[in-house]
Design an enzyme around this catalytic site. Sequence first.
Site, PDB file in Angstrom:
ATOM      1  CB  VAL A  71      -0.918   0.025   1.251  1.00 46.74           C
ATOM      2  CG1 VAL A  71      -1.681   1.343   1.326  1.00 46.74           C
ATOM      3  CG2 VAL A  71      -1.886  -1.143   1.236  1.00 46.74           C
ATOM      4  CB  ALA A 116       4.855   2.532   1.033  1.00 45.99           C
ATOM      5  CE  LYS A 117       5.265  -1.179   8.168  1.00 46.95           C
ATOM      6  NZ  LYS A 117       6.183  -0.287   8.882  1.00 46.95           N
ATOM      7  N   GLY A 118       4.031  -2.896   3.349  1.00 46.96           N
ATOM      8  CA  GLY A 118       3.661  -4.081   2.587  1.00 46.96           C
ATOM      9  C   GLY A 118       3.840  -5.325   3.417  1.00 46.96           C
ATOM     10  CG  ASP A 157       7.475  -3.763   9.578  1.00 43.76           C
ATOM     11  OD1 ASP A 157       7.578  -2.556   9.762  1.00 43.76           O
ATOM     12  OD2 ASP A 157       6.574  -4.448  10.113  1.00 43.76           O
TER      13      ASP A 157
END
Length: 430
Positions: A71, A116-118, A157
């Site tokens: 995202v 962002a992050k995924g 992460d």
Amino acid sequence: MDTVTYKEPAPILDKENPFESMMERFDIAAEILEMERGVYEYLKTPVKQVIVSIPIQMDSGDIEVFEGYRVIHNDALGPSKGGIRYAPDITLDEIKALAAWMTWKCSIANIPFGGAKGGVRCDPTKLTPVELEKITRRFTANMLDIFGPDKDVPAPDMNTDEQIMAWIMDTYSMHNRRTENAVVTGKPLIIGGSLGRKEATGRGVMVSTFAAMARVGLNVKQSTCAVQGFGNVGSVSAKLLSEQGLKVIAISDISGGYYNKKGIDVNKAIEWTSGKGVHRTLEGSEIGDPITNEELLELETDILVPAAREDQVTAQNASKIKSKIIVEGANGPTVAKADPILDSKGILVVPDILANSGGVTVSYFEWVQDRQGFFWTLDRVNRRLDRMMHDAFNNVYQTAEKYKVSMRVGAYILAIDKVAKTLKVRGIYA
Ligand code: NAD
């Protein structure tokens, strides 16, 4: 026959979703800024949400299909930046919220990145190294149009590490027919990682702590501190703070807390937890008298550094906190309902999106070094980090003073105002 009536499970008291906590604070800041509805909607909505399927031939020969997400919340300030997590229970909603969090953090840190992050929904404890590598490479291949040094830059992460970043970098580079080490940060040093990255978040916590102490008028050598959590952030924070003369009287981890009024020997604790090459808890380390994690939070100390996990300072225990300053090393350690209680007690809270932004700041340095092809000394990394953390702290503090709000609300005001102004000046393309 007995009838069984379904009963809603009782909600866990004060167990807040940290992302809802974040959005509550975002709303307060947006209201103070009298943000127009359209801009508010724009800032709440991710610009891109991608879901991919990742079919993998497992070691057994069977095919399994995993789901991967990325995202991009906002890229007005520059390429988006944010971690990739591997966990069995991740959802698109969680990724969306974490991506927004990154937008605000990069904005406050004053680095030219969006948020962002995924992640991939999988259980890494049940995967072999070969399966883990296959998932990572196929996920990266499916995201080739999304990732890129100028577009979107992942980082480690939860449950992802240097090795996984190396596989992402290699897969992306193979497809582009050249080495593109700036496509991810948090890489091993040998392929373009940065010196100082591992210690960066703890170092940022130290800089924020001393900046806050200066504002409150506390003398470092005469003050005490308690640190909750003894992983990467907690152990580095405790080490650096004690090296500068602040007395760390309590530390803790998942095994419980340890108290020593003469000061904990932080190096001994680090040696105990990591000395023999295997990570272990503080249990048995003989560094102090045992206390509970709850007791640690309520100790009579000048500084409290929650650096373990979310939801630690709640509406139930906030009134019992005696520290003068809280520096949030962890993400979301304070629930939104505790904010007014801490404010009314006059406790200065250095919020997570400022206090733990040292990590993303050195990730930015890594990206800059990769693009320059010129690598900095540790001293240069640390000096630049210290300067940027100081600037970020002062900007947040001054914003809080200007609007007569807490540092937390000040941080959100600063972050969203900058992104909103960028949006205005860039205009809406149509
Ligand atoms: P880590 O896994 O290295 O360490 C976590 C520590 O917290 C461990 O010592 C663990 O035993 C302890 N812990 C877990 N549950 C606990 C509990 N209930 N009570 C007390 N201690 C408990 O993780 P980390 O990288 O140090 O991250 C800690 C926090 O900081 C997380 O919220 C993370 O999102 C945040 N953070 C980390 C970074 C980074 O660069 N590592 C950057 C920004 C934010």
